[in-house]
Scaffold this motif. Sequence first.
Motif, PDB file in Angstrom:
ATOM      1  N   HIS A   6       0.821  -1.209   0.000  1.00 36.55           N
ATOM      2  CA  HIS A   6       0.000   0.000   0.000  1.00 36.55           C
ATOM      3  C   HIS A   6       0.858   1.265   0.000  1.00 36.55           C
ATOM      4  O   HIS A   6       0.347   2.368   0.175  1.00 36.55           O
ATOM      5  N   GLY A   7       2.167   1.091  -0.159  1.00 40.97           N
ATOM      6  CA  GLY A   7       3.064   2.236  -0.292  1.00 40.97           C
ATOM      7  C   GLY A   7       3.621   2.792   1.003  1.00 40.97           C
ATOM      8  O   GLY A   7       4.189   3.889   1.009  1.00 40.97           O
ATOM      9  N   PHE A   8       3.507   2.051   2.107  1.00 39.20           N
ATOM     10  CA  PHE A   8       4.015   2.536   3.381  1.00 39.20           C
ATOM     11  C   PHE A   8       5.360   1.897   3.689  1.00 39.20           C
ATOM     12  O   PHE A   8       5.540   0.692   3.535  1.00 39.20           O
ATOM     13  N   LEU A  55       5.857   1.525  12.223  1.00 31.39           N
ATOM     14  CA  LEU A  55       5.082   2.262  11.229  1.00 31.39           C
ATOM     15  C   LEU A  55       5.635   3.665  11.076  1.00 31.39           C
ATOM     16  O   LEU A  55       6.050   4.283  12.055  1.00 31.39           O
ATOM     17  N   PRO A  56       5.602   4.189   9.853  1.00 30.26           N
ATOM     18  CA  PRO A  56       6.026   5.574   9.669  1.00 30.26           C
ATOM     19  C   PRO A  56       5.012   6.511  10.319  1.00 30.26           C
ATOM     20  O   PRO A  56       3.808   6.338  10.162  1.00 30.26           O
ATOM     21  N   ILE A  69       1.817  13.975   8.871  1.00 31.04           N
ATOM     22  CA  ILE A  69       1.263  12.914   8.021  1.00 31.04           C
ATOM     23  C   ILE A  69      -0.191  13.276   7.678  1.00 31.04           C
ATOM     24  O   ILE A  69      -0.972  13.601   8.568  1.00 31.04           O
ATOM     25  N   PRO A  70      -0.534  13.255   6.404  1.00 30.20           N
ATOM     26  CA  PRO A  70      -1.912  13.598   6.027  1.00 30.20           C
ATOM     27  C   PRO A  70      -2.916  12.604   6.610  1.00 30.20           C
ATOM     28  O   PRO A  70      -2.645  11.405   6.715  1.00 30.20           O
ATOM     29  N   ASN A  76      -5.322   7.238   7.596  1.00 27.27           N
ATOM     30  CA  ASN A  76      -6.498   6.377   7.465  1.00 27.27           C
ATOM     31  C   ASN A  76      -6.208   5.187   6.559  1.00 27.27           C
ATOM     32  O   ASN A  76      -6.629   4.062   6.848  1.00 27.27           O
ATOM     33  N   ALA A  77      -5.479   5.412   5.472  1.00 31.26           N
ATOM     34  CA  ALA A  77      -5.130   4.328   4.553  1.00 31.26           C
ATOM     35  C   ALA A  77      -4.215   3.318   5.243  1.00 31.26           C
ATOM     36  O   ALA A  77      -4.351   2.101   5.045  1.00 31.26           O
ATOM     37  N   MET A  78      -3.299   3.808   6.072  1.00 29.52           N
ATOM     38  CA  MET A  78      -2.411   2.898   6.795  1.00 29.52           C
ATOM     39  C   MET A  78      -3.225   2.074   7.794  1.00 29.52           C
ATOM     40  O   MET A  78      -3.023   0.864   7.900  1.00 29.52           O
ATOM     41  N   CYS A  79      -4.154   2.701   8.487  1.00 27.43           N
ATOM     42  CA  CYS A  79      -5.016   1.972   9.430  1.00 27.43           C
ATOM     43  C   CYS A  79      -5.845   0.919   8.698  1.00 27.43           C
ATOM     44  O   CYS A  79      -6.005  -0.205   9.184  1.00 27.43           O
ATOM     45  N   ASP A  80      -6.357   1.268   7.528  1.00 29.84           N
ATOM     46  CA  ASP A  80      -7.121   0.296   6.737  1.00 29.84           C
ATOM     47  C   ASP A  80      -6.257  -0.897   6.340  1.00 29.84           C
ATOM     48  O   ASP A  80      -6.695  -2.041   6.389  1.00 29.84           O
TER      49      ASP A  80
END
Length: 86
Positions: free
Chosen positions: A26-28, A65-66, A71-72, A77-81
């Motif tokens: 997911h790009g993290f 985690l970064p 952080i936007p 939210n995308a990282m949490c998902d």
Amino acid sequence: CSSDLFWLFPLRSNEPQELLERLRSHGFDATQFGRLEIVQDSDATADDASSCKVARKMFEQTVFLPAYPGIPAAALNAMCDAIQSS
């Protein structure tokens, strides 16, 4: 203070490799271990190595985690998902 400041937030997972792969897909830029290591007491003997079992297990289950102040919200939210998906 530098504006190029990045923090890592530790998260314990029962499946750290799968979580790392999912976050990276997911790009993290999540990571595990880095330069960290478990340090035994200087007075410990070879027989005391077992005393680090709990620390080693927690260490092996930790994903970093970064995280940083700017952080936007959408990225967070995308990282949490990504973390919650299985």
